[in-house]
Every structure is written in C-alpha cells, then in structure tokens.
Design a protein around this motif. Structure first.
Motif, PDB file in Angstrom:
ATOM      1  N   ALA A  83     -39.295  22.112  19.270  1.00 54.44           N
ATOM      2  CA  ALA A  83     -39.190  21.724  17.866  1.00 54.44           C
ATOM      3  C   ALA A  83     -37.839  21.062  17.667  1.00 54.44           C
ATOM      4  N   ASP A  84     -37.679  20.461  16.518  1.00 56.21           N
ATOM      5  CA  ASP A  84     -36.424  19.802  16.185  1.00 56.21           C
ATOM      6  C   ASP A  84     -35.382  20.861  15.827  1.00 56.21           C
ATOM      7  N   THR A  85     -34.311  20.935  16.606  1.00 53.75           N
ATOM      8  CA  THR A  85     -33.257  21.936  16.381  1.00 53.75           C
ATOM      9  C   THR A  85     -31.955  21.315  15.898  1.00 53.75           C
ATOM     10  N   SER A  86     -32.009  20.079  15.400  1.00 51.55           N
ATOM     11  CA  SER A  86     -30.781  19.391  15.011  1.00 51.55           C
ATOM     12  C   SER A  86     -30.072  20.098  13.870  1.00 51.55           C
ATOM     13  N   VAL A  87     -30.834  20.596  12.904  1.00 49.39           N
ATOM     14  CA  VAL A  87     -30.217  21.306  11.778  1.00 49.39           C
ATOM     15  C   VAL A  87     -29.573  22.600  12.256  1.00 49.39           C
ATOM     16  N   PHE A  88     -30.280  23.328  13.097  1.00 49.69           N
ATOM     17  CA  PHE A  88     -29.733  24.569  13.654  1.00 49.69           C
ATOM     18  C   PHE A  88     -28.454  24.293  14.426  1.00 49.69           C
ATOM     19  N   GLU A  89     -28.464  23.269  15.257  1.00 48.49           N
ATOM     20  CA  GLU A  89     -27.275  22.946  16.052  1.00 48.49           C
ATOM     21  C   GLU A  89     -26.101  22.548  15.179  1.00 48.49           C
ATOM     22  N   ALA A  90     -26.379  21.827  14.098  1.00 46.59           N
ATOM     23  CA  ALA A  90     -25.300  21.429  13.197  1.00 46.59           C
ATOM     24  C   ALA A  90     -24.668  22.641  12.524  1.00 46.59           C
ATOM     25  N   TYR A  91     -25.505  23.564  12.067  1.00 49.92           N
ATOM     26  CA  TYR A  91     -24.987  24.759  11.394  1.00 49.92           C
ATOM     27  C   TYR A  91     -24.239  25.666  12.362  1.00 49.92           C
ATOM     28  N   ILE A  92     -24.778  25.822  13.556  1.00 48.95           N
ATOM     29  CA  ILE A  92     -24.106  26.727  14.494  1.00 48.95           C
ATOM     30  C   ILE A  92     -22.812  26.112  15.001  1.00 48.95           C
ATOM     31  N   ARG A  93     -22.753  24.774  15.047  1.00 48.81           N
ATOM     32  CA  ARG A  93     -21.498  24.137  15.444  1.00 48.81           C
ATOM     33  C   ARG A  93     -20.420  24.353  14.378  1.00 48.81           C
ATOM     34  N   VAL A  94     -20.818  24.264  13.117  1.00 46.89           N
ATOM     35  CA  VAL A  94     -19.869  24.533  12.026  1.00 46.89           C
ATOM     36  C   VAL A  94     -19.399  25.982  12.074  1.00 46.89           C
ATOM     37  N   ALA A  95     -20.345  26.907  12.268  1.00 53.05           N
ATOM     38  CA  ALA A  95     -19.975  28.324  12.337  1.00 53.05           C
ATOM     39  C   ALA A  95     -19.069  28.601  13.526  1.00 53.05           C
ATOM     40  N   THR A  96     -19.329  27.932  14.637  1.00 50.26           N
ATOM     41  CA  THR A  96     -18.505  28.131  15.827  1.00 50.26           C
ATOM     42  C   THR A  96     -17.092  27.636  15.595  1.00 50.26           C
ATOM     43  N   VAL A  97     -16.961  26.495  14.942  1.00 50.52           N
ATOM     44  CA  VAL A  97     -15.624  25.973  14.635  1.00 50.52           C
ATOM     45  C   VAL A  97     -14.867  26.949  13.746  1.00 50.52           C
ATOM     46  N   LEU A  98     -15.564  27.502  12.752  1.00 54.46           N
ATOM     47  CA  LEU A  98     -14.904  28.448  11.846  1.00 54.46           C
ATOM     48  C   LEU A  98     -14.510  29.728  12.567  1.00 54.46           C
ATOM     49  N   VAL A  99     -15.415  30.234  13.420  1.00 59.36           N
ATOM     50  CA  VAL A  99     -15.159  31.517  14.084  1.00 59.36           C
ATOM     51  C   VAL A  99     -14.137  31.378  15.202  1.00 59.36           C
ATOM     52  N   LEU A 100     -14.170  30.268  15.924  1.00 62.80           N
ATOM     53  CA  LEU A 100     -13.277  30.095  17.066  1.00 62.80           C
ATOM     54  C   LEU A 100     -11.967  29.403  16.698  1.00 62.80           C
ATOM     55  N   MET A 101     -12.065  28.271  16.031  1.00 64.51           N
ATOM     56  CA  MET A 101     -10.884  27.432  15.849  1.00 64.51           C
ATOM     57  C   MET A 101      -9.978  27.903  14.725  1.00 64.51           C
ATOM     58  N   VAL A 102     -10.545  28.447  13.653  1.00 69.86           N
ATOM     59  CA  VAL A 102      -9.687  28.954  12.573  1.00 69.86           C
ATOM     60  C   VAL A 102      -8.818  30.117  13.057  1.00 69.86           C
ATOM     61  N   PRO A 103      -9.400  31.146  13.709  1.00 69.44           N
ATOM     62  CA  PRO A 103      -8.524  32.187  14.274  1.00 69.44           C
ATOM     63  C   PRO A 103      -7.531  31.649  15.292  1.00 69.44           C
ATOM     64  N   PHE A 104      -7.962  30.688  16.129  1.00 70.63           N
ATOM     65  CA  PHE A 104      -7.044  30.120  17.105  1.00 70.63           C
ATOM     66  C   PHE A 104      -5.881  29.403  16.421  1.00 70.63           C
ATOM     67  N   SER A 105      -6.158  28.743  15.311  1.00 70.51           N
ATOM     68  CA  SER A 105      -5.079  28.085  14.556  1.00 70.51           C
ATOM     69  C   SER A 105      -4.106  29.114  13.992  1.00 70.51           C
ATOM     70  N   LEU A 106      -4.634  30.223  13.483  1.00 67.09           N
ATOM     71  CA  LEU A 106      -3.764  31.283  12.967  1.00 67.09           C
ATOM     72  C   LEU A 106      -2.931  31.902  14.084  1.00 67.09           C
ATOM     73  N   ILE A 107      -3.529  32.066  15.264  1.00 65.26           N
ATOM     74  CA  ILE A 107      -2.779  32.580  16.414  1.00 65.26           C
ATOM     75  C   ILE A 107      -1.655  31.623  16.792  1.00 65.26           C
ATOM     76  N   THR A 108      -1.961  30.327  16.796  1.00 65.32           N
ATOM     77  CA  THR A 108      -0.947  29.327  17.135  1.00 65.32           C
ATOM     78  C   THR A 108       0.200  29.336  16.138  1.00 65.32           C
ATOM     79  N   VAL A 109      -0.124  29.448  14.859  1.00 68.99           N
ATOM     80  CA  VAL A 109       0.920  29.505  13.831  1.00 68.99           C
ATOM     81  C   VAL A 109       1.770  30.753  14.009  1.00 68.99           C
ATOM     82  N   SER A 110       1.130  31.893  14.260  1.00 70.00           N
ATOM     83  CA  SER A 110       1.873  33.151  14.441  1.00 70.00           C
ATOM     84  C   SER A 110       2.842  33.046  15.608  1.00 70.00           C
ATOM     85  N   TYR A 111       2.358  32.516  16.727  1.00 74.17           N
ATOM     86  CA  TYR A 111       3.226  32.430  17.900  1.00 74.17           C
ATOM     87  C   TYR A 111       4.248  31.312  17.788  1.00 74.17           C
ATOM     88  N   GLY A 112       3.954  30.309  16.966  1.00 77.91           N
ATOM     89  CA  GLY A 112       4.980  29.302  16.693  1.00 77.91           C
ATOM     90  C   GLY A 112       6.168  29.910  15.964  1.00 77.91           C
TER      91      GLY A 112
END
Length: 360
Positions: free
Chosen positions: A238-267
C-alpha cells in the motif's frame, strides 16, 4: 529512598502487556468502525477490504537476519550470547550498586541506574528473539512483532530523553555547583526519570498500530533480525508515503531536538571548563563529559541512520550491521564507559565485597 524506580519499571512492563492486548484487538478490529483521521489513512472501499483480507492470512513473520551467512550462524550465536550476558550483568551491576551503596545515591548515578534499566529492557526485547532465530529460525506472530516494535521505539525514545537529562545534570553540576543540590532535588529527579520512561509510549503506540493496520502481502520474510520499521515497510502493499512523512517528523523531534539540547548543554560546560583555573578540575570535568558524549555520538549516529530514512538506499544487510551497534554494542559498552571505569563505582563494589567477606 529510590523505590519509585521499581514502580516505573513495573508500570512499564505492565503497560507493555496491556498494550499487546490493545494492539491485538485493534489489529483484529473491523475497518468499518474507523472514523476521523483513521478513515483518511485507511478508506473503507471494496478494494481496501480485499487487500485487508489478504492481510488476515498473514499470521506470522519469519526473521531472516543473517540468513545470507548461514555458515556463521553458530559463531554469531556464541558471540551475541556473550555480548548479551555482558550487557545484562554489567547493567544489572550498575543497578545493584547504585541501589545498595549510599555513596552512589546522587542524581548522576540515579540517572545512570535508569539508563541501565532501559538498556536491560532494550536487550531483553531484542536479543532473545534474535538468538532464537539464529538457531531455530522460527516465525514471530503478528502481535509479537508489534509488541517488539512498540518496545523498541519506546526504549529508544526513553534513552534519548535520559541522555538529555544526564547532559543537563552535568551542566548543572559543573556550571552551577553551589546550587546543584537545590536545582537537582530528589523530587525533580524522580519526575524527570518518570517522564523519560513514559514519554515515548504514546508516539510508539500510535506508529505501531498505524503500521500494523497496513496490508501485508507477498513473502512473510522480514530481512532483519528484529521487527523494525524499515524492513516491515518493505512488506506493505500500500502507499506508505504519509506514514513515512509523519514518522520522519517524529524521528526528527525525538532524536534531533534532544541532541540539540545535549549539544547546547555541553557547549556551556566546555565554556565553563575553559575558565577553570585548576588543571585537575578541568581534567575531571572533561573526563566525565567525554564518556557521556562518546555514548551520545555512538547512539545518535547509528539511530539516525536507521530511523531517519525508513526506506533508504542502504541494503538490508548493511542496515543489520548498523543496527547491531545500538542493539548490542552500545548497551554492552554503556556500563563500561559510564561507570565500571569510574573510581566511585569501583570503590562501591569493593565496599560491598568487603562487607560480604566480613559477614562470612
């Protein structure tokens, strides 16, 4: 004093069992009952119903991890079993020492204990099934695969948030040492730890149910040693483009936002360390942060490769190798990098051993 974490662990395990029952009921539910956003994702037309009937025939998957190297399966089984035992013993030792020894009743080791518990849950979710597939090659039920994916996403999310909280703890300890006891109070530590444990459950549950409501057709073989998003998407007809778009957004929020906060803390930590007049103080601060940042780089590097591109150009065999880094290597190295090379942990271990010898 720290008995609350046992409740967190209990509720997490109990919630996983309840979640399995919910996933089974939702997977078996009639598509005619869907409405709202679910109806937009899965329109209930006759063609969709026919595809859904094909899905009902798929009662289990077969994990095909390492099937391309059949002669190495016994060697891999022994190697992975050894790494699994080291992971459980190492992280279990961290949990035990931080509970028993009062010198380790500090926020830093409190969060280390939570991280060790997450690693234990993570390993128990993945490695036993992987070892079984190496020697027996048995299938995994639809509900079992859904539960494994749910726990995988939940543990990854919890670890992301825990690493962020640990970076904040080091920031407060180094940049605001005089206010450390007030800023990192026991109540706040329990609140942060509890939030890290439960924060990933809603998102993980949503994407697990969403993925398993897609129709699966064709071969039942999952070209991986675990039920992950990318290999399961390959089996969806089936077409999973919508699912992939949403999970990519969620992944960016879950992975990259905490990583940015970690980088700021260690900076900010690095800026404070540079201003320290004592070379001994600088070395001690940097050694503590370097261990944490090493694991952060290893975890986030491999997790981003796997989860930011659900359907990437990497071959399934290449992704299996990358997945081993954060499913086996990182959980095994965390106790060594974080604590087992730490003088305070070694001293606590010798105190406990000396106490037992004295009692004998």
């Amino acid at each position: 004093m720290y008995i609350y974490m046992h409740y967190y662990y209990f509720f997490f395990a109990a919630g996983s069992h309840c979640t399995l029952e919910l996933i089974i009921s939702l997977l078996g539910g009639a598509s005619s009952n869907m409405s709202g956003p679910w109806a937009q994702i899965h329109p209930t037309d006759p063609a969709e119903s026919l595809i859904g009937s094909n899905q009902s025939s798929v009662v289990e998957f077969v994990l095909l991890g390492f099937s391309h190297v059949p002669r190495l399966k016994l060697v891999l089984f022994v190697l992975f079993l050894g790494m699994f035992l080291i992971t459980i013993l190492g992280n279990g030792l961290i949990v035990l020492l931080s509970l028993v020894d009062t010198a380790l009743h500090t926020p830093m080791y409190f969060f280390l204990r939570n991280l060790a518990l997450v690693e234990i849950c993570f390993s128990l979710d993945i490695v036993p099934r992987m070892l079984e597939s190496l020697v027996a090659g048995r299938g995994i039920s639809l509900s079992g695969c859904a539960l494994q994916l749910f726990l995988l996403l939940s543990c990854v999310t919890s670890e992301c948030f825990l690493l962020t909280v640990m970076a904040y703890d080091r920031y407060v300890a180094i940049c605001h040492p005089l206010h450390y006891g007030v800023l990192m109070s026991q109540q706040l530590c329990h609140l942060l730890a509890g939030a890290c444990w439960v924060a990933g459950i809603p998102v993980s549950l949503l994407f697990t149910i969403w993925l398993f409501r897609f129709p699966f057709c064709g071969p039942r073989g999952v070209r991986h040693f675990l039920c992950d998003v990318a290999p399961l998407l390959r089996l969806v007809c089936a077409d999973t483009s919508v699912f992939e778009a949403y999970i990519r957004v969620a992944t960016v929020l879950v992975l990259m936002v905490p990583f940015s906060l970690i980088t700021v803390s260690y900076g900010r930590v690095l800026a404070a360390v540079v201003r320290m007049p004592s070379a001994t103080g600088r070395h001690k601060a940097l050694s503590t942060c370097a261990s944490h940042f090493l694991v952060v780089a290893l975890f986030y590097g491999t997790a981003c490769v796997i989860h930011l591109q659900p359907k990437s150009t990497y071959s399934p065999e290449s992704k299996q190798v990358v997945s081993l880094s954060y499913t086996l290597v990182t959980p095994m190295l965390n106790p060594i990098i974080y604590s087992l090379r730490n003088k305070e942990v070694k001293a606590a271990l010798w105190r406990i051993l000396g106490r037992k010898k004295g009692s004998v």
